[in-house]
Design a protein around this motif. Structure first.
Motif, PDB file in Angstrom:
ATOM      1  N   ARG A   1       2.915  10.725   9.649  1.00 53.34           N
ATOM      2  CA  ARG A   1       4.278  10.191   9.723  1.00 53.34           C
ATOM      3  C   ARG A   1       4.271   8.665   9.813  1.00 53.34           C
ATOM      4  NH1 ARG A   1       6.599  14.702  13.868  1.00 53.34           N
ATOM      5  NH2 ARG A   1       7.081  16.261  12.300  1.00 53.34           N
TER       6      ARG A   1
ATOM      7  N   VAL B   1       3.394   7.190   6.374  1.00 54.07           N
ATOM      8  CA  VAL B   1       4.516   7.336   5.439  1.00 54.07           C
ATOM      9  C   VAL B   1       5.617   6.343   5.790  1.00 54.07           C
ATOM     10  CG1 VAL B   1       6.375   8.880   4.703  1.00 54.07           C
ATOM     11  CG2 VAL B   1       4.025   9.740   4.852  1.00 54.07           C
ATOM     12  N   TYR B   2       5.921   6.228   7.079  1.00 56.52           N
ATOM     13  CA  TYR B   2       6.949   5.294   7.526  1.00 56.52           C
ATOM     14  C   TYR B   2       6.604   3.864   7.094  1.00 56.52           C
ATOM     15  CZ  TYR B   2       9.664   2.279  10.608  1.00 56.52           C
ATOM     16  OH  TYR B   2      10.484   1.301  11.098  1.00 56.52           O
TER      17      TYR B   2
ATOM     18  N   ALA C   1       4.658   2.886   4.670  1.00 60.42           N
ATOM     19  CA  ALA C   1       4.738   2.768   3.205  1.00 60.42           C
ATOM     20  C   ALA C   1       6.188   2.660   2.750  1.00 60.42           C
ATOM     21  CB  ALA C   1       4.058   3.965   2.550  1.00 60.42           C
ATOM     22  N   GLU C   2       7.068   3.478   3.341  1.00 62.49           N
ATOM     23  CA  GLU C   2       8.478   3.433   2.960  1.00 62.49           C
ATOM     24  C   GLU C   2       9.110   2.115   3.379  1.00 62.49           C
ATOM     25  OE1 GLU C   2      10.066   6.988   4.713  1.00 62.49           O
ATOM     26  OE2 GLU C   2       9.458   8.214   3.010  1.00 62.49           O
ATOM     27  N   LYS C   3       8.740   1.589   4.528  1.00 63.00           N
ATOM     28  CA  LYS C   3       9.267   0.303   4.984  1.00 63.00           C
ATOM     29  C   LYS C   3       8.868  -0.809   4.024  1.00 63.00           C
ATOM     30  CE  LYS C   3      11.716  -0.300   8.585  1.00 63.00           C
ATOM     31  NZ  LYS C   3      13.145  -0.305   8.377  1.00 63.00           N
ATOM     32  N   ARG C   4       7.636  -0.756   3.540  1.00 66.73           N
ATOM     33  CA  ARG C   4       7.153  -1.770   2.610  1.00 66.73           C
ATOM     34  C   ARG C   4       7.967  -1.729   1.320  1.00 66.73           C
ATOM     35  NH1 ARG C   4       0.911  -1.942   1.383  1.00 66.73           N
ATOM     36  NH2 ARG C   4       1.398   0.153   0.714  1.00 66.73           N
ATOM     37  N   ILE C   5       8.276  -0.540   0.839  1.00 70.91           N
ATOM     38  CA  ILE C   5       9.067  -0.396  -0.386  1.00 70.91           C
ATOM     39  C   ILE C   5      10.487  -0.903  -0.153  1.00 70.91           C
ATOM     40  CG2 ILE C   5      10.095   1.290  -1.961  1.00 70.91           C
ATOM     41  CD1 ILE C   5       7.454   2.908  -1.629  1.00 70.91           C
ATOM     42  N   GLU C   6      11.081  -0.549   1.008  1.00 68.36           N
ATOM     43  CA  GLU C   6      12.440  -0.998   1.335  1.00 68.36           C
ATOM     44  C   GLU C   6      12.527  -2.520   1.367  1.00 68.36           C
ATOM     45  OE1 GLU C   6      13.652   0.711   5.043  1.00 68.36           O
ATOM     46  OE2 GLU C   6      13.704   2.742   4.224  1.00 68.36           O
ATOM     47  N   ASN C   7      11.456  -3.164   1.776  1.00 70.31           N
ATOM     48  CA  ASN C   7      11.441  -4.616   1.889  1.00 70.31           C
ATOM     49  C   ASN C   7      11.032  -5.290   0.582  1.00 70.31           C
ATOM     50  OD1 ASN C   7      12.230  -4.557   4.585  1.00 70.31           O
ATOM     51  ND2 ASN C   7      10.133  -4.408   5.308  1.00 70.31           N
TER      52      ASN C   7
ATOM     53  N   SER D   1       6.891  -3.366  -3.157  1.00 72.42           N
ATOM     54  CA  SER D   1       6.236  -2.304  -3.918  1.00 72.42           C
ATOM     55  C   SER D   1       5.079  -2.884  -4.724  1.00 72.42           C
ATOM     56  CB  SER D   1       7.236  -1.599  -4.834  1.00 72.42           C
ATOM     57  OG  SER D   1       7.791  -2.517  -5.734  1.00 72.42           O
TER      58      SER D   1
ATOM     59  N   TYR E   1      -1.781  -0.859  -6.808  1.00 67.62           N
ATOM     60  CA  TYR E   1      -1.866   0.468  -6.194  1.00 67.62           C
ATOM     61  C   TYR E   1      -3.267   1.055  -6.382  1.00 67.62           C
ATOM     62  CZ  TYR E   1      -1.254   5.461  -5.513  1.00 67.62           C
ATOM     63  OH  TYR E   1      -1.411   6.762  -5.095  1.00 67.62           O
TER      64      TYR E   1
END
Length: 86
Positions: free
Chosen positions: A49, A52-53, A55-61, A64, A70
């Motif tokens: 978790r 994943v959190y 990774a998702e935070k990095r994308i939101e900011n 990517s 990658y």
């Protein structure tokens, strides 16, 4: 010998694993299809978790990765954390 696949509720899994381990120790059952060595599996749901959190935070900011970045990051992950190559 009979074979079965199971889906086990996450909160019950630790209790179930203790039961299964005792059956294995008594040679009543044999675990099969354990394709991944212990060091390659993640036993902590919280660790998954957390990753994943992040990774998702990095994308939101807007951070990517390109496909090349990658691939490089995954190669480093497999080499440094898992001790294998992709």
């Amino acid at each position: 010998m009979q074979t079965m696949n199971l889906q086990i509720e996450e909160s019950f899994f630790p209790h179930f694993k203790v039961l299964i381990d005792s059956f294995v120790n008594d040679n009543k059952i044999k675990l099969i299809n354990n394709d991944f060595p212990e060091e390659l599996t993640c036993n902590s749901i919280e660790e998954v978790r957390r990753r994943v959190y992040l990774a998702e935070k990095r994308i939101e900011n807007g951070q990517s990765l390109t496909q090349e970045e990658y691939d490089k990051e995954m190669d480093n992950f497999f080499t440094n954390e898992l001790g294998s190559t992709r």
